[in-house]
Design a protein around this motif. Structure first.
Motif, PDB file in Angstrom:
ATOM      1  N   SER A  98      41.362  36.993  38.504  1.00  0.00           N
ATOM      2  CA  SER A  98      41.270  35.555  38.252  1.00  0.00           C
ATOM      3  C   SER A  98      40.964  34.801  39.538  1.00  0.00           C
ATOM      4  O   SER A  98      41.128  35.330  40.648  1.00  0.00           O
ATOM      5  N   VAL A 104      32.105  31.027  36.697  1.00  0.00           N
ATOM      6  CA  VAL A 104      33.196  30.180  37.179  1.00  0.00           C
ATOM      7  C   VAL A 104      32.685  28.876  37.777  1.00  0.00           C
ATOM      8  O   VAL A 104      33.236  27.797  37.540  1.00  0.00           O
ATOM      9  N   TYR A 136      40.178  34.966  44.964  1.00  0.00           N
ATOM     10  CA  TYR A 136      39.920  35.907  43.872  1.00  0.00           C
ATOM     11  C   TYR A 136      40.763  37.155  44.080  1.00  0.00           C
ATOM     12  O   TYR A 136      40.653  37.837  45.110  1.00  0.00           O
ATOM     13  N   THR A 186      30.763  35.120  40.468  1.00  0.00           N
ATOM     14  CA  THR A 186      31.199  33.733  40.269  1.00  0.00           C
ATOM     15  C   THR A 186      30.352  32.928  39.302  1.00  0.00           C
ATOM     16  O   THR A 186      30.644  31.750  39.068  1.00  0.00           O
ATOM     17  N   TYR A 216      37.386  29.397  46.959  1.00  0.00           N
ATOM     18  CA  TYR A 216      37.841  30.130  45.786  1.00  0.00           C
ATOM     19  C   TYR A 216      38.579  31.386  46.243  1.00  0.00           C
ATOM     20  O   TYR A 216      38.089  32.145  47.078  1.00  0.00           O
TER      21      TYR A 216
END
Length: 347
Positions: A116, A84, A112, A81, A110
């Motif tokens: 993406s 991101v 995943y 991550t 998040y």
């Protein structure tokens, strides 16, 4: 990172104060030898808080850390991550489809899919952006334990449940919390009967799909500040609560220790492992599975807090025990600990 460690240490003193006050002098039997520790220096190994550890279906180890979500493939560590978000991570889950969910402190969740990321926050219906636990129920719903209550995601939308004093009520007006709340959900599990168990910083609850009920012992006393709930292979429910470690056998309660547990694990041999708070540090304990029916089961202090605070624990496919600590991650093979030390930490 050191400044964050100091900030978090202060936070832990507040969060765990009730645990610390409940600790008595250790009454456990211990091993005669202390396991040695071997340092293995590897790039990108976590050097700070590791709160949760899981192993995916392919055998990779995933860690929710203050440095990001870190994956270990048996040879190297990769921060999944870092490109991101700089969020601090507290929880991680692989769902039945092989996708991952990462819970943060302040930045929501998040999702995943291996390629993406998608970020879910209060703007998209999550109750609070501080996500301390994630669980998938038998129907495939994803539950998020958050500050102020819990959110359930069915793949399309959220249903939120708010802690209101000694009750949990479903929200019908789309309310969300922008800040940390005085109470929150620490852990969620579903037992073999389909009933959910929810540990909060206040009471522990069960949920039958319609009603949340405070869980009480035979004396009518509620379990307070429950950080971990676990169902063993026999269907017994274990609770790491403010006043100690408890086992519920369907009608009877057994108090195994005065020490609460941040994490509870049953290994392949039927032993129960806990990370238990002692003052400002922790003990990694192993309850012998063959003696669990005794009033005073045999307990071994595998490690006595030398690695600072212990958080998540995992048994991998090979039978090794992984431990997330305040200074990174350790692996125990039954004889020695391996500390995966980052190269960056050597500078």
């Amino acid at each position: 990172m050191m400044k964050y460690a100091h900030v978090y240490a202060l936070f832990l003193m507040v969060v765990f104060c009730s645990f610390c006050n409940a600790q008595n002098k250790t009454e456990l039997s211990t091993g005669t030898t202390k396991p040695e520790t071997r340092d293995v220096i590897i790039s990108n190994a976590p050097g700070n808080i590791v709160r949760k550890i899981i192993q995916d279906r392919k055998g990779n180890i995933w860690m929710a850390s203050w440095e990001g979500i870190i994956r270990y493939d048996g040879k190297s560590f990769t921060n999944i991550t870092n490109k991101v978000t700089s969020a601090r991570f507290f929880s991680v889950l692989e769902d039945r489809k092989g996708n991952f969910w990462f819970g943060t402190i302040g930045s929501g969740v998040y999702y995943y899919d291996g390629n993406s990321f998608q970020n879910f926050t209060t703007e998209k219906g999550l109750l609070n952006n501080e996500v301390t636990s994630i669980y998938e129920d038998k129907k495939g719903n994803i539950w998020f334990g958050v500050s102020g209550g819990a959110s359930r995601y069915d793949g399309k939308s959220f249903r939120n449940y708010i802690i209101d004093g000694n009750a949990i009520n479903e929200d019908w007006i789309g309310k969300t919390f922008p800040n940390r709340q005085p109470n929150g959900v620490n852990t969620i599990i579903e037992d073999k009967t389909g009933k959910l168990w929810i540990g909060t910083r206040g009471d522990a609850f069960t949920f039958d799909g319609k009603t949340f009920t405070i869980f009480r012992n035979n004396e009518g006393k509620a379990f307070k500040n429950v950080w971990s709930i676990f169902e063993d292979k026999k269907g017994n429910i274990w609770l790491g609560a403010d006043d100690g470690l408890w086992r519920y056998e369907g009608s009877t309660f057994t108090k195994l220790s005065e020490k609460g547990a941040l994490s509870i694990l049953e290994d392949k041999k039927g032993n129960i492992w806990t990370s238990s708070v002692v003052g400002r540090s922790c003990e990694l304990l192993r309850y012998d599975g063959k003696s669990l029916s005794n009033k005073t089961p045999t307990v071994t202090i595998v490690s006595d807090g030398e690695y600072n605070l212990y958080f998540g624990i995992l048994e991998d496919f090979d039978g090794s025990i992984w431990v997330g600590t305040g200074s990174g991650v350790y692996r125990y093979d039954g004889k020695a600990f391996t500390y995966f030390k980052s190269k960056e930490g050597q500078k």
